[in-house]
Design an enzyme around this catalytic site. Structure first.
Site, PDB file in Angstrom:
ATOM      1  N   PRO A 189      51.413  22.138  80.162  1.00 26.87           N
ATOM      2  CA  PRO A 189      50.172  22.761  80.617  1.00 26.87           C
ATOM      3  C   PRO A 189      50.433  24.103  81.306  1.00 26.87           C
ATOM      4  CG  PRO A 189      50.209  20.443  81.224  1.00 26.87           C
ATOM      5  CD  PRO A 189      51.579  20.790  80.715  1.00 26.87           C
ATOM      6  N   LYS A 243      51.720  14.764  82.882  1.00 25.13           N
ATOM      7  CA  LYS A 243      52.834  15.546  82.323  1.00 25.13           C
ATOM      8  C   LYS A 243      53.823  15.862  83.446  1.00 25.13           C
ATOM      9  CE  LYS A 243      50.606  16.820  78.276  1.00 25.13           C
ATOM     10  NZ  LYS A 243      50.937  17.394  77.018  1.00 25.13           N
TER      11      LYS A 243
END
Length: 115
Positions: A2, A33
């Site tokens: 991201p 993540k």
């Protein structure tokens, strides 16, 4: 992987030193993540207006391979607006966040792609 980008008219001197770390930790938790893959890009001192006013505002983007979609985006929006309000004094109604779900083959890293 991201990537969260903030473009804001808030001056650099008003950006807390802890903002990068706080955003990284919160996005890692929210997306699931690893923090090691999260990138934060803050672009302060922009010439911007929102609703014909130059009061503090931000236009942001969150790009990710997966983990982007309707219910998730609502959750991210609340989380990110809360952080921007608390740390940069930008009201939530003066923030836009665009979400991009990226194809792993279109994201390069470490000499290859994520595909």
């Amino acid at each position: 992987m991201p990537v969260f980008t903030i473009r804001t008219n808030v001056c650099r001197d008003s950006v807390p030193d802890t903002l990068l770390s706080d955003l990284t930790k919160q996005l890692a938790k929210a997306t699931g993540k690893p923090a090691e893959y999260i990138a934060i890009h803050i672009v302060p001192d922009q010439i911007m207006s929102f609703g014909d006013s130059t009061d503090p505002c931000a236009v942001c983007s969150l790009c990710s391979i997966g983990k982007i979609g309707g219910p998730q985006n609502k959750s991210y929006t609340k989380l990110l607006c809360d952080i921007l309000t608390k740390q940069l004094n930008i009201p939530a109604n003066r923030v836009y966040i665009n979400y991009y779900d990226l194809n792993a083959a279109n994201v390069g890293w470490n000499g290859s792609t994520f595909a």
